[in-house]
Design an enzyme around this catalytic site. Structure first.
Site, PDB file in Angstrom:
ATOM      1  N   LEU A   1     -25.705 -70.140   3.874  1.00 53.33           N
ATOM      2  CA  LEU A   1     -25.289 -70.436   2.503  1.00 53.33           C
ATOM      3  C   LEU A   1     -24.399 -69.313   2.020  1.00 53.33           C
ATOM      4  O   LEU A   1     -24.799 -68.138   2.100  1.00 53.33           O
ATOM      5  CB  LEU A   1     -26.519 -70.601   1.589  1.00 53.33           C
TER       6      LEU A   1
ATOM      7  N   HIS B   1     -21.517 -56.421   3.300  1.00 52.56           N
ATOM      8  CA  HIS B   1     -22.542 -57.420   2.934  1.00 52.56           C
ATOM      9  C   HIS B   1     -23.439 -57.625   4.146  1.00 52.56           C
ATOM     10  O   HIS B   1     -23.095 -58.339   5.083  1.00 52.56           O
ATOM     11  CB  HIS B   1     -21.890 -58.745   2.533  1.00 52.56           C
TER      12      HIS B   1
ATOM     13  N   ASP C   1     -22.421 -60.789   6.089  1.00 52.86           N
ATOM     14  CA  ASP C   1     -23.557 -61.583   5.621  1.00 52.86           C
ATOM     15  C   ASP C   1     -24.502 -61.875   6.783  1.00 52.86           C
ATOM     16  O   ASP C   1     -25.193 -62.894   6.793  1.00 52.86           O
ATOM     17  CB  ASP C   1     -23.108 -62.874   4.943  1.00 52.86           C
TER      18      ASP C   1
ATOM     19  N   ALA D   1     -31.767 -70.509   5.726  1.00 46.81           N
ATOM     20  CA  ALA D   1     -30.324 -70.277   5.766  1.00 46.81           C
ATOM     21  C   ALA D   1     -30.050 -68.846   6.201  1.00 46.81           C
ATOM     22  O   ALA D   1     -30.694 -67.908   5.736  1.00 46.81           O
ATOM     23  CB  ALA D   1     -29.718 -70.533   4.388  1.00 46.81           C
TER      24      ALA D   1
ATOM     25  N   HIS E   1     -27.662 -58.077   5.579  1.00 42.29           N
ATOM     26  CA  HIS E   1     -29.114 -58.236   5.409  1.00 42.29           C
ATOM     27  C   HIS E   1     -29.814 -57.589   6.591  1.00 42.29           C
ATOM     28  O   HIS E   1     -29.530 -57.926   7.752  1.00 42.29           O
ATOM     29  CB  HIS E   1     -29.488 -59.718   5.334  1.00 42.29           C
ATOM     30  N   LEU E   2     -30.721 -56.679   6.305  1.00 38.58           N
ATOM     31  CA  LEU E   2     -31.471 -55.999   7.361  1.00 38.58           C
ATOM     32  C   LEU E   2     -32.956 -56.338   7.369  1.00 38.58           C
ATOM     33  O   LEU E   2     -33.680 -55.911   8.263  1.00 38.58           O
ATOM     34  CB  LEU E   2     -31.299 -54.474   7.234  1.00 38.58           C
ATOM     35  N   ARG E   3     -33.403 -57.077   6.339  1.00 37.65           N
ATOM     36  CA  ARG E   3     -34.820 -57.440   6.235  1.00 37.65           C
ATOM     37  C   ARG E   3     -35.691 -56.175   6.173  1.00 37.65           C
ATOM     38  O   ARG E   3     -35.260 -55.133   5.715  1.00 37.65           O
ATOM     39  CB  ARG E   3     -35.237 -58.376   7.368  1.00 37.65           C
TER      40      ARG E   3
ATOM     41  N   HIS F   1     -33.199 -64.250  10.980  1.00 38.58           N
ATOM     42  CA  HIS F   1     -34.499 -64.920  10.836  1.00 38.58           C
ATOM     43  C   HIS F   1     -35.069 -65.123  12.233  1.00 38.58           C
ATOM     44  O   HIS F   1     -34.316 -65.455  13.171  1.00 38.58           O
ATOM     45  CB  HIS F   1     -34.356 -66.294  10.177  1.00 38.58           C
TER      46      HIS F   1
ATOM     47  N   HIS G   1     -19.030 -63.505   0.444  1.00 39.72           N
ATOM     48  CA  HIS G   1     -18.851 -64.592   1.421  1.00 39.72           C
ATOM     49  C   HIS G   1     -18.033 -65.754   0.842  1.00 39.72           C
ATOM     50  O   HIS G   1     -18.489 -66.899   0.807  1.00 39.72           O
ATOM     51  CB  HIS G   1     -20.185 -65.098   1.976  1.00 39.72           C
TER      52      HIS G   1
ATOM     53  N   HIS H   1     -23.352 -63.788  -5.429  1.00 34.49           N
ATOM     54  CA  HIS H   1     -23.508 -64.985  -4.594  1.00 34.49           C
ATOM     55  C   HIS H   1     -23.047 -66.149  -5.458  1.00 34.49           C
ATOM     56  O   HIS H   1     -23.776 -66.619  -6.329  1.00 34.49           O
ATOM     57  CB  HIS H   1     -24.958 -65.166  -4.152  1.00 34.49           C
TER      58      HIS H   1
ATOM     59  N   ASN I   1     -32.531 -58.670  -1.406  1.00 32.17           N
ATOM     60  CA  ASN I   1     -33.389 -59.858  -1.586  1.00 32.17           C
ATOM     61  C   ASN I   1     -34.568 -59.859  -0.618  1.00 32.17           C
ATOM     62  O   ASN I   1     -34.777 -60.785   0.170  1.00 32.17           O
ATOM     63  CB  ASN I   1     -32.571 -61.145  -1.456  1.00 32.17           C
TER      64      ASN I   1
ATOM     65  N   LYS J   1     -26.632 -56.930  -7.307  1.00 30.50           N
ATOM     66  CA  LYS J   1     -26.387 -58.240  -6.705  1.00 30.50           C
ATOM     67  C   LYS J   1     -26.894 -59.369  -7.600  1.00 30.50           C
ATOM     68  O   LYS J   1     -28.050 -59.389  -8.012  1.00 30.50           O
ATOM     69  CB  LYS J   1     -27.072 -58.327  -5.340  1.00 30.50           C
TER      70      LYS J   1
END
Length: 342
Positions: free
Chosen positions: A218, A13, A246, A262, A15-17, A250, A172, A136, A41, A99
């Site tokens: 979150l 899980h 997760d 978050a 996030h790499l943006r 940012h 998560h 989620h 996302n 997802k």
């Protein structure tokens, strides 16, 4: 124990943006993990195989030279996701799941699911194709501490009963109710566990009388009994709990604002933090299987070859990473384990 060798792990899980932020953070995950399941996302979200393949190409293009890191992709679940698109996802051999974001509950969830029954036709096709669903699991309209338990009762319990062959990952997991549900559930049910939910309770959001925005994620950090339930779960070596950071970067200004985003950025020391948590729970010998075997087995993928080594050496976590000043978890503090260069 002064050194710990373990099979090269996976992050199920992540996030790499995108864009400059992707280029700034991907190396931190690639240094520690052989593979990762990258979340969809973005803006706009990754809803098609074509978009997933294009995103994967952008990830591969900014990997450090010589890296063998493999990004697996996920599609963003909407009622419009067709059986034909799901078949293309299976055929692509790079899309590993779909997802489920409840609408509005977290970063990039504006296009998420508003009514679970609306996506039942998609789930029926996924069940037929044996495509895993990553969830989620938060109900939006209740107390923050109850969101996971309410979502399980209202959405996931009927969902698993209706789709008896669907593989589901509760991402998560953060509460004792979530832990109990996975432990008592069928073999097709699993959960990822983050380092922050293992190491911190909700008091970490308010240290020294000040709000700590870089601990805000979150699901939110929970009360201490929930953290203890997570530690107890991983200490058992239960095969359906596995590593999913997760990690969600940012830029500093998006965290330190009146409407802070978050997301906890743990990638620069994720494996080291897990070692710290497992040692705290007295189960450091359980870390290799949790990090490298359980997830691969659940996703029916071969286990990785090669090893990484952690050594016991105190070091100071940097205050920020990259030009956009992404603040890692534990910035400015000490970490007790360090990854050896490979």
């Amino acid at each position: 124990m002064q050194k710990l060798s373990l099979p090269r792990p996976d992050d199920w899980h992540l996030h790499l943006r995108d864009g400059a932020l992707l280029a700034a953070v991907v190396g931190d995950s690639a240094a520690r993990f052989a593979r990762a399941l990258v979340m969809p996302n973005l803006q706009p979200p990754i809803c098609t195989v074509a978009a997933a393949l294009a995103y994967r190409a952008r990830i591969l293009a900014v990997l450090p030279a010589g890296s063998s890191f493999v990004p697996w992709q996920a599609l963003y679940l909407t009622p419009q996701l067709s059986a034909a698109e799901l078949q293309r996802a299976v055929d692509s051999q790079v899309v590993l799941g779909v997802k489920y974001y409840p609408a509005g509950v977290t970063t990039g969830a504006a296009h998420g699911v508003r009514n679970a029954e609306d996506i039942y036709p998609v789930l029926e096709a996924m069940e037929r194709l044996d495509m895993p669903l990553q969830v989620h699991g938060e109900w939006p309209d209740c107390d923050m501490e109850d969101r996971e338990a309410v979502f399980i009762d209202r959405v996931l319990v009927p969902l698993l009963a209706r789709f008896a062959g669907l593989r589901v990952v509760l991402e998560h997991v953060s509460t004792r109710e979530g832990v109990q549900w996975v432990m008592e559930g069928p073999e097709r049910l699993a959960a990822t566990v983050t380092p922050q939910h293992l190491l911190y309770n909700r008091n970490a959001l308010f240290v020294g009388g000040r709000l700590r925005p870089h601990h805000y994620c979150l699901p939110i950090l929970q009360a201490e009994p929930h953290r203890q339930a997570l530690l107890a779960a991983v200490a058992t070596g239960h095969p359906r709990f596995f590593l999913g950071t997760d990690s969600a970067p940012h830029p500093r200004l998006q965290k330190e604002s009146a409407a802070g985003c978050a997301g906890v950025y743990s990638a620069p020391l994720a494996l080291e933090l897990y070692a710290q948590a497992f040692e705290q729970a007295g189960c450091l010998e359980r870390l290799p299987a949790f990090a490298a075997h359980h997830g691969a087995d659940f996703y029916r993928l071969p286990r990785n070859r090669g090893q990484v080594v952690l050594r016991r050496e105190r070091w100071t976590v940097p205050l920020s990473v990259g030009a956009e000043e992404v603040v890692p978890l534990g910035a400015g503090g000490d970490c007790q384990w360090q990854l050896e260069a490979t």
